[in-house]
Design a protein around this motif. Sequence first.
Motif: not given
Length: 517
Positions: A494, A145, A77, A117
């Motif tokens: 998101n 994700g 990440y 994310k």
Amino acid sequence: MNMVKNIIAFFVLSTTATCFSCNVVQVKKKADNQKIYLEPNALERLGDSVRFDLTVALPNASLLKNETYVLTPYFKYGNETYLFEKKLKVKGDTLDVYSGVKLKGHFSMPFKEGMEKGSLLAKGAILNNQAAVQEETEEIVVSTGIITTAALSQIGQYRNQEEYPVLGLWASPNEVETFGMLSENSYVDLSKIFTAYSGVPFTDKAPFLQAIEGPGDWTFKKNKMKAFAHYAQVERDVLKRFENENKPSQQGSENISDLQLSILSRSIRKGEVSADTLSEKDYIRALEMEPGWAEKEELLRAMVEVYPSAYSYNNLGVVFANRANRTLNKKEKNQLLENALFAFNRSNGIFENPFAAHNLGIVFWLWEDKFSAYASFYRANALTKSDKLTKIHQAALGAVSIFNGDYRLAVMHLNYAENNPVNLFNQGLANVLSGDYYNATLQFENSAIQNMGNGFPFYGLALIAARNGEETKLYENLKKAIVRNEYLRKRAANDFEFAAYHEKESFKEIIRQKIND
């Protein structure tokens, strides 16, 4: 003769080279034949961690007896990589060449900001009996994700369309639950009165004194005393007197007008007038008149200097907690939470009460220590027999249970909570996460009806639409959510609940909507 030897040597060399070439191809094929399954099929944050199972399937006869297969998972990440200590391994000499192989392992990692994310990746490798890598696969993306839907659970109440809820239990004097919390009419005073009371034999006083000086609010203490001998007499001669002294008619100074009080409280906040200029009752009136957290903090800081009590320390802590929830500066937030923690501990130090115990849970909630938060709310619930406070504690327990991934427990707690907009939203959220979309829809709609200015129930309806593939309903409800709340607009852009729609122009157009457009 020499010619025969040369032919044999050439044949052996050629065969060796050919076998080596075949072995390299075969080893690579073995590694690439791995099949990786994620359970559940998407990563999800539960509490303070992300937990999942990985299963690797290998075809039969994948490994020779001197080979070992190793799967190494890791999570990337931003510029960070989380390396799992655990790996999935199997040795060729333990396998049946006629059967396929399945390796399964449970993995967990602490959730950190930005991980939502990121991607879960893995590499498979074949090692020889010297533990040297013979071949490894390319980097494989297992999942992208992290779903953080459970983090939408809420505590506190929204006033109209404000972005931040009001957190914590503010102790309002003159209610039965707050009896004994003031400096005046405290349980210390009641204990002295009862000690001097001659209507009960000395040997029968001990349990009453233990209840008065022990933990719990007035509803808890009084309920405990009902089981003691001479209770009816003690209630008539002592307890009723204490209750009468805490009645609303006893509060407030009649000789100071609201205007005079406002001027004096402002002067105290500025340090122009001594803190003991006002009585404890006047401070209570002044606090009710001040709308801002900063003004309340200044008054309460002055109040605890001259009238330290379970009431003043608790309410000062509530101010710190709400200010912490409204700042984006992490250092300032942590300092305010430390201040709140100190204030609530001081309130509990005077006598353990359900207000300060509940509010300690708020501090842990904001620190994202949800298991400590649950323990604090649970303790607060045990310190009262008030239906009003019990509903508040049950609502908080339900919210934390959602965050921790225990949706059935969350529903049980929330069934005992008040049906206000936030609790109804939490009920809907728990139902969504447990797959009960019908009841979730009803709860979200009821929440929206009670407070049309709150975007969260509409966001919940958008989640259901996304999971059901109802694109029109998704856009309709998501628009209602984001024009009411900027946080939800940023989140939706998101949120992996909407991953299938992120690249669609209709979705992007919704995200570009402005607040109250």
